[in-house]
Design a protein around this motif. Structure first.
Motif, short mmCIF file in Angstrom:
data_model
loop_
_atom_site.label_atom_id
_atom_site.label_comp_id
_atom_site.label_asym_id
_atom_site.label_seq_id
_atom_site.Cartn_x
_atom_site.Cartn_y
_atom_site.Cartn_z
N SER A 144 -19.07 -15.84 -23.20
CA SER A 144 -20.34 -15.40 -23.83
C SER A 144 -21.41 -16.48 -23.77
N GLY A 145 -21.37 -17.28 -22.71
CA GLY A 145 -22.37 -18.32 -22.51
C GLY A 145 -22.16 -19.58 -23.34
N HIS A 146 -21.00 -19.71 -23.98
CA HIS A 146 -20.71 -20.87 -24.82
C HIS A 146 -19.42 -21.54 -24.38
N ASN A 147 -19.36 -22.86 -24.54
CA ASN A 147 -18.12 -23.58 -24.32
C ASN A 147 -17.14 -23.17 -25.41
N VAL A 148 -15.89 -22.97 -25.02
CA VAL A 148 -14.86 -22.58 -25.98
C VAL A 148 -13.53 -23.16 -25.54
N SER A 149 -12.74 -23.61 -26.51
CA SER A 149 -11.40 -24.10 -26.21
C SER A 149 -10.38 -23.02 -26.56
N VAL A 150 -9.19 -23.18 -26.04
CA VAL A 150 -8.11 -22.25 -26.38
C VAL A 150 -7.84 -22.32 -27.88
N ARG A 151 -7.79 -23.53 -28.45
CA ARG A 151 -7.54 -23.60 -29.89
C ARG A 151 -8.70 -23.00 -30.68
N GLY A 152 -9.91 -23.11 -30.16
CA GLY A 152 -11.04 -22.46 -30.80
C GLY A 152 -10.85 -20.95 -30.83
N LEU A 153 -10.39 -20.39 -29.73
CA LEU A 153 -10.14 -18.95 -29.66
C LEU A 153 -9.02 -18.53 -30.61
N ILE A 154 -8.00 -19.35 -30.73
CA ILE A 154 -6.89 -19.02 -31.64
C ILE A 154 -7.40 -18.97 -33.08
N TYR A 155 -8.20 -19.95 -33.46
CA TYR A 155 -8.78 -19.93 -34.81
C TYR A 155 -9.76 -18.77 -34.97
N MET A 156 -10.45 -18.41 -33.92
CA MET A 156 -11.36 -17.25 -33.99
C MET A 156 -10.57 -15.96 -34.21
N ILE A 157 -9.44 -15.81 -33.53
CA ILE A 157 -8.61 -14.62 -33.72
C ILE A 157 -8.17 -14.53 -35.18
N ALA A 158 -7.65 -15.64 -35.69
CA ALA A 158 -7.18 -15.64 -37.08
C ALA A 158 -8.33 -15.41 -38.06
N GLY A 159 -9.44 -16.07 -37.86
CA GLY A 159 -10.56 -15.98 -38.79
C GLY A 159 -11.32 -14.67 -38.73
N HIS A 160 -11.44 -14.10 -37.53
CA HIS A 160 -12.14 -12.82 -37.40
C HIS A 160 -11.42 -11.76 -38.23
N GLU A 161 -10.11 -11.73 -38.16
CA GLU A 161 -9.37 -10.75 -38.94
C GLU A 161 -9.47 -11.04 -40.43
N ARG A 162 -9.40 -12.30 -40.83
CA ARG A 162 -9.57 -12.66 -42.25
C ARG A 162 -10.93 -12.19 -42.75
N HIS A 163 -11.95 -12.40 -41.94
CA HIS A 163 -13.31 -11.96 -42.27
C HIS A 163 -13.33 -10.46 -42.56
N HIS A 164 -12.71 -9.68 -41.70
CA HIS A 164 -12.73 -8.23 -41.89
C HIS A 164 -11.82 -7.78 -43.03
N HIS A 165 -10.75 -8.50 -43.26
CA HIS A 165 -9.90 -8.18 -44.41
C HIS A 165 -10.71 -8.36 -45.70
N ARG A 166 -11.49 -9.41 -45.75
CA ARG A 166 -12.35 -9.66 -46.94
C ARG A 166 -13.39 -8.53 -47.08
N ILE A 167 -13.97 -8.11 -45.98
CA ILE A 167 -14.95 -7.01 -46.02
C ILE A 167 -14.29 -5.73 -46.53
N ILE A 168 -13.08 -5.45 -46.08
CA ILE A 168 -12.38 -4.26 -46.56
C ILE A 168 -12.24 -4.32 -48.08
N ASN A 169 -11.79 -5.45 -48.58
CA ASN A 169 -11.60 -5.58 -50.03
C ASN A 169 -12.91 -5.51 -50.80
N GLU A 170 -13.95 -6.15 -50.29
CA GLU A 170 -15.21 -6.22 -51.02
C GLU A 170 -16.06 -4.95 -50.89
N ARG A 171 -16.11 -4.37 -49.72
CA ARG A 171 -17.06 -3.29 -49.47
C ARG A 171 -16.44 -1.90 -49.39
#
Length: 176
Positions: A144-171
């Protein structure tokens, strides 16, 4: 277990900081992905069927669409991690999440079917990530036009889902 520390700025796109920030710096983001799975499946299975198509506001995704969005995004982030871990230097394109959701057909699928797909993707993600060497976690590429590491992607996978889990609970669950 190989310790995987949080990525540094420059190892992920600026938009991804919100996802990385919600993952504890325990050195085990793969364990967090496994825990996300247990929590998401338990949450979705606990919902009455009338909630599956619930939208907390006009124009927002239903819970089925949100679950499929999490699944699609994990697929894409994992694919990026695979390419970069294998030293593929080809710049990887972005994707438009709203277009994916609009074309997902989630509304005509059952929650059981969506959860089966979610779990199949999760199995594939975990198998791949657990196959990586320590060296691979530090490899970088462009997505997506940005530098990214494999570990960055792993944390993004984990965090993206946490983000949406929080949205489910809140909204979704607290808005009814």
């Amino acid at each position: 277990m190989i310790r995987i520390d949080k990525p540094l700025e420059g190892e992920y796109a600026p938009y991804a900081k919100q996802y990385i920030d919600v993952v504890a710096d325990s050195g085990d983001p793969i364990g967090r992905i496994e825990e996300n799975r247990r929590q998401m499946v338990a949450l979705m299975r606990s919902l009455p069927p009338e909630m599956h198509d619930y939208r907390y506001a006009e124009g927002k995704w239903s819970l089925k669409e949100l679950l499929l969005h999490v699944t699609d995004t994990e697929r894409i982030f994992t694919y990026r991690a695979l390419r970069i871990a294998r030293n593929d230097k080809t710049p990887l394109p972005g994707f438009e999440e709203k277009d994916y959701a609009a074309e997902s057909m989630a509304s005509i699928r059952s929650m059981d079917d969506l959860l089966a797909e979610y779990e199949a993707v999760k199995d594939a993600t975990l198998a791949l990530l657990n196959s990586f060497t320590e060296e691979m976690f530090f490899r970088t590429g462009t997505a997506s036009g940005h530098n990214v590491s494999v570990r960055g992607l792993i944390y993004m996978i984990a965090g993206h889902e946490r983000h949406h889990h929080r949205i489910i609970n809140e909204r979704y669950l607290n808005q009814r």
